[in-house]
Design a protein around this motif. Sequence first.
Motif, short mmCIF file in Angstrom:
data_model
loop_
_atom_site.label_atom_id
_atom_site.label_comp_id
_atom_site.label_asym_id
_atom_site.label_seq_id
_atom_site.Cartn_x
_atom_site.Cartn_y
_atom_site.Cartn_z
N LEU A 258 -9.75 43.56 63.18
CA LEU A 258 -8.64 42.38 63.32
C LEU A 258 -8.55 41.83 64.40
CD1 LEU A 258 -6.76 40.69 61.40
CD2 LEU A 258 -4.93 42.01 62.20
N SER A 259 -8.03 42.66 65.61
CA SER A 259 -7.73 42.33 66.73
C SER A 259 -9.05 41.86 67.62
CB SER A 259 -7.19 43.30 67.79
OG SER A 259 -7.76 44.55 67.87
N LEU A 260 -10.07 42.40 67.28
CA LEU A 260 -11.25 41.86 68.13
C LEU A 260 -11.53 40.32 67.59
CD1 LEU A 260 -14.10 44.59 68.00
CD2 LEU A 260 -12.93 43.26 70.14
N GLU A 261 -11.65 40.49 66.21
CA GLU A 261 -11.75 38.91 65.70
C GLU A 261 -10.76 37.82 66.13
OE1 GLU A 261 -13.42 40.93 61.48
OE2 GLU A 261 -11.53 39.49 61.54
N VAL A 262 -9.65 38.23 66.12
CA VAL A 262 -8.72 37.22 66.44
C VAL A 262 -8.70 36.97 67.99
CG1 VAL A 262 -6.12 37.11 66.77
CG2 VAL A 262 -7.00 38.17 64.86
N GLY A 263 -8.78 37.96 68.63
CA GLY A 263 -9.14 37.62 70.11
C GLY A 263 -10.19 36.80 70.62
N VAL A 264 -11.22 37.22 69.88
CA VAL A 264 -12.44 36.25 70.20
C VAL A 264 -12.43 35.01 69.94
CG1 VAL A 264 -15.01 36.12 69.97
CG2 VAL A 264 -13.89 38.56 70.60
N VAL A 265 -11.96 34.84 68.45
CA VAL A 265 -11.84 33.36 67.87
C VAL A 265 -10.92 32.71 68.71
CG1 VAL A 265 -11.22 32.09 65.85
CG2 VAL A 265 -12.65 34.17 65.65
N TYR A 266 -9.73 33.26 69.14
CA TYR A 266 -8.98 32.38 69.99
C TYR A 266 -9.66 32.00 71.34
CZ TYR A 266 -5.97 32.04 74.00
OH TYR A 266 -5.26 31.53 75.17
N ALA A 267 -10.29 32.92 71.86
CA ALA A 267 -11.03 32.67 73.30
C ALA A 267 -11.82 31.44 72.94
CB ALA A 267 -11.60 33.79 73.85
N LEU A 268 -12.58 31.45 71.94
CA LEU A 268 -13.66 30.47 71.64
C LEU A 268 -13.08 29.18 71.56
CD1 LEU A 268 -16.18 32.40 69.12
CD2 LEU A 268 -16.51 31.78 71.44
N ILE A 269 -12.06 29.15 70.83
CA ILE A 269 -11.19 27.81 70.55
C ILE A 269 -10.86 27.51 71.76
CG2 ILE A 269 -9.40 26.65 69.41
CD1 ILE A 269 -9.86 28.85 67.02
N SER A 270 -9.87 28.18 72.46
CA SER A 270 -9.11 27.59 73.50
C SER A 270 -10.28 27.28 74.58
CB SER A 270 -8.32 28.70 74.06
OG SER A 270 -8.77 29.61 74.71
N THR A 271 -11.21 28.04 74.72
CA THR A 271 -12.13 27.64 75.94
C THR A 271 -12.98 26.43 75.58
OG1 THR A 271 -12.63 30.10 76.19
CG2 THR A 271 -14.11 28.59 77.32
N ALA A 272 -13.14 25.97 74.12
CA ALA A 272 -13.91 25.01 73.66
C ALA A 272 -12.94 23.80 74.02
CB ALA A 272 -14.15 24.86 72.13
N ILE A 273 -11.80 23.72 73.77
CA ILE A 273 -10.73 22.74 74.35
C ILE A 273 -10.86 22.33 75.68
CG2 ILE A 273 -8.33 21.96 73.96
CD1 ILE A 273 -7.66 23.58 71.91
N ALA A 274 -10.63 23.64 76.52
CA ALA A 274 -10.59 23.53 77.73
C ALA A 274 -11.86 22.87 78.49
CB ALA A 274 -10.37 25.08 78.41
N ILE A 275 -13.11 23.31 77.81
CA ILE A 275 -14.42 22.56 78.17
C ILE A 275 -14.14 20.96 78.17
CG2 ILE A 275 -16.86 22.34 77.95
CD1 ILE A 275 -16.85 25.23 77.54
N ALA A 276 -13.82 20.77 77.08
CA ALA A 276 -13.89 19.35 76.33
C ALA A 276 -12.74 18.41 77.29
CB ALA A 276 -13.39 19.18 74.94
#
Lengths: 460, 318, 371
Positions: A258-276
């Motif tokens: 759970l914590s791995l999934e939540v942490g990684v998905v979070y990072a993917l989303i926030s980094t995607a927004i940041a890159i955009a």
Amino acid sequence: MAKVSELRIAGMTLGEITKIYVSSTLGKVSIALFVILIGASIYAAVTLPPNFGSLWNNPLYWQIYPKDAPPAWVNYLSGNGYAPQVMFGREVSTQGSTVRFSFRVDNEYSVPWRDLYIVIKPMSGSSTFTAYLSIRRPDGYVITIGPLLISSMYTEVGTTQQVESQVIQFYLAKYGYMLTVPQGLSAVPYIFSTVSSGSLKPLKGIYVINLTLIANNPSKGIGNRLISLVLEGNVYGLMGTDAVGHDLWLGLLAGFPLSLEVGVVYALISTAIAIAVGLAAGFMGGVVDEVLTRLTDFVILIPAFVILVVLSVLLRLNIWQAMLYLAILSWGGAARIIRSITMQIRTAAYIELAKVGGASNLWILRNHALPQILPYALYLIVVGVPGAILTLAGLNFLNLAGANYPTWGNILYYAEQYGALESGMWWWVVPPGLLIVLVAVTFIVTALAIEPIVNPRLRR
Amino acid sequence: MGVPLLEVRNLSVNYITMRGVVKALDRVSFDLDENETIAVVGETGSGKSTIAKAIVRVLEENARITGGEVIFEGVDVLKLSEEEFRRNYRWVKVAMVPQGSMNSLNPVLRVVDQMIEPLVLRGVPKVDAIKIAGEALESVGLPKDTLNRYPHQLSGGMKQRVIIAMAIQARPKLVILDEPTSALDVMTQANIMNLLKRLKREFKLSYIFITHDLALASELADKVLVLYAGRVAELGSADLVYTDPKHPYTQGLMTSVPTLREDKKLSFIPGEVPSLINPPSGCRFHPRCPYVMDICRREDPPMIDLKDGRKVACWLYH
Amino acid sequence: MSMLRGIALRIINLTVILLVVLIVIAAVLSGPASQVLKDTIQRETSEMVTTIMLHHPMTPAQAEQLKQTIIKQLENAYGLNKPVYIRVFYVLFNILSFNWGFSYYPDAYGVPSGSVVSIIMSALPGTIILDTLGILLSALIGIELGLRAALKYGSLYDRAITYYGAVDSGIPQWWVGILMILVFAVYLRLIHSPIVFPYGGIVDPQYYNVWLYDTAKAFINPKILASLLYHMVLPMLTVFIVNIGGWAYFARSVVLNIIREDYVTFARVKGLPQGQIVSRYIMRPAMPAILTSIFISIPFIIFGGFLLTEAVFQWWGLGYVLNIAIVGVPTPDMPVILADTYMSTLLYIVLVFILEILIYYIDPRIRESQG
């Protein structure tokens, strides 16, 4: 001009990067930590039953487990002999109305079992049984208990008035000792005790427990059932239990994926927004840049945690939704970095282009910006995970942003609520926190190991 | 002339890096008299700046002085304690205009704060120190109100002048100029050179002028020391070295003199500056030397004293 | 003169940001905030009608009608029937005018009257003390440690600080608080240690009333002050353990960059003593960068960390009140949660503000570009 034929990240091929990464101590440590995390996650996914959530939240299921029990291995550390949980089971399939078993158990413990349960599965409301127990002790004496009415799946033996008086009778008859069983406590420990020189002592040795089960409706008979005897221990399993009897090992295990999934998905989303945002600001310049930069500054300033708390209370967010909101609230720092890198690349690329001849922004983006930004994005992803894991664990500790079974933060919430802290139940409060730290530190170490690859200035 | 102001004897410096030991300076020797200028000339990586840093003892952490002496007015300053050297030599007898003086001013302190620091440190009352600083600024051609500016408010040339002013206000005997004009445009460069000439006259200064630009060196130099790969190639009075260079490397440099200021690759000398971790055997210049002989590949050339007082490290003159 | 103007501009800038943050919060929360207001109106109207009935007897139906009329009027007055985008500004106005309503569970906080303003105000001193002292002291210690590490670059000490600093940001502060209580309050009692620490609280229970109603007096009374300090030991230790590393890590990396700057070498050439170089040529230029890097991590880790740490130690502050409002009462106490959010945000913005001014003051380059 750089050729794009071979994939190069920060000027290195994948092979070179792997070599640098594996050769550094931090890289090795991070790989080892990841192996542990992923191994534990896979183990959890494979071993935990699919309905683990509903199982966890069903207190009945945990009834026969010891409450507040430390891990079994404390016996090795403390030298105390706490009796661990013991369970005997037998499947029967008979039309007859009586079954009889005997179990042997070796009591080598100085603190005997707390209680005894008779468990019959499946159990329907209409059929009831009568049970008799006779326990032959190492000293040759026999304690007889029963008849006990069995009308539910779990029958707790030790605290009934009848059992209590039978045990007291036994003590009176055999030792002339007036036993008092404290109110509400089980009489079972005294079955495994004796009186020597006027005081109670544990009686070690082999006990034979005979169980006789009679169906109260002889026409139906016993049928197909799994009949078990459970001796409730004082210690349990690898990680002990909590106040409900939850096997904490299972609860902690469930937290890994759970914590791995939540942490990684979070990072993917926030980094995607940041890159955009960062790319748009850095490339378009002018008004777009001005607006996006302001927005970024603003997002950096937002006190994400309190807003998340309020949203979690208001909208009853689960952990995934909370993660999503967190990602929306916390891409600012990363966007600022991406923007400044983009600006550098763009200005550098323009100088180059002035020599070569014009090319579109898109071309620069594809051939210059992305190859340089992607490794950095990877770094930002890795860096972003610990913050999210900590923030979400903090929410869980407020009993917010829950999953359908407790997260590590939530286990800590219950520990606080049940006063685990004041009663010194370290096995309930230390491991969940340590695991949060383990996951966060894994990503931090990884980030440290990646940093010299991403940031050539640090390469030596 | 008596005892020289500065004698450098067999100075050797190594840098310890991840890739190996870099022999940045190898037995470098030279003398410098009062009110004299020696130009240290060489390509990037020849060890020029290392000489400057070794003399004022601000070498990087990974640098080791492996041998030699730096004798200032008869005292081997390398043997002094750090505290003693700091107190009695730095900015008292030796000042320096460092390479990259663009970044040599603290961005968060005003010019005046940075100028008066060394003075106040040595007991000059603050008011007097400010006065001295103001005068020093005026003598390098800057207005007095520069004192109250922050570095980022100054142009490159102004910063350079501020640092030169700082150097002269201490009234040192020796000023080490490490590429003092490398980041400046041609006009400013000329101004600074004139200023340096004037200050030398006015304050009886000695200069160690470190540059890769022979033409620039010729404006100021009394002596020239040509450095190649950490070793002295040729050392002699400026007139002789410029009119009649002996070492093939110096000769190569001379033909490239009428170029722009920029650090031009010596295209007429084939090959690259050698690695100082694994320097070539024998004479370090031999892979690029047009007159290379067998012995050059095998043996180090000795330092040969020529009749005109020059020293040349070349087998041609053996 | 120009400096004053610069600071004034900065203040305006930050006030705008504060307003925008508040507007966003108000927008997000306009629904629940309106509900809180509606509840307040209901409650006050009922009281009002009851009072009126004492003097003017009327039938229940009449009373009900009167009540509905008053409620409608009040809801009009408060803009509750306006569209959302207008209501946001009513909410904003209520936030700014401290019109925060009443707690659903006034008894849960031990503060009489149950007015949210009095609950929040009683919690403010605790938070300010723990946060300011905690941030300030851990910053001072952390920067000092980081500086020393950078000056001894590559040494064992340096590596220890680096790893500590890196790992530190992965430790939940509140969990460290739990460990502190476990070790220094629970286990020390278990082994009958002569020195034990309290399980929690801000002062001894007998002083609670003074603390809640007359905080200023609590500071004059040496006994209460001593009790406060005694209760502060474990929370402060927790804050130190978790925050010092981060400061040290940032400070170290900034100082390492600055040490390589030409002006530091030049300062040595100028014959300045080491102490002066460190203070004026390393720390002064490093401070803006250190402060800026801490800036970015404040909302994320530090801010959340402090609130939860208060909860763990039952330290009477905004975090603990928030904790009570969420899990200490049968259903979430919305008015308190909202007000607590506003107040923490305000406090946070003030903190950011102080940081900004500090950075602005230290770095002339920023002063220039803004002024």
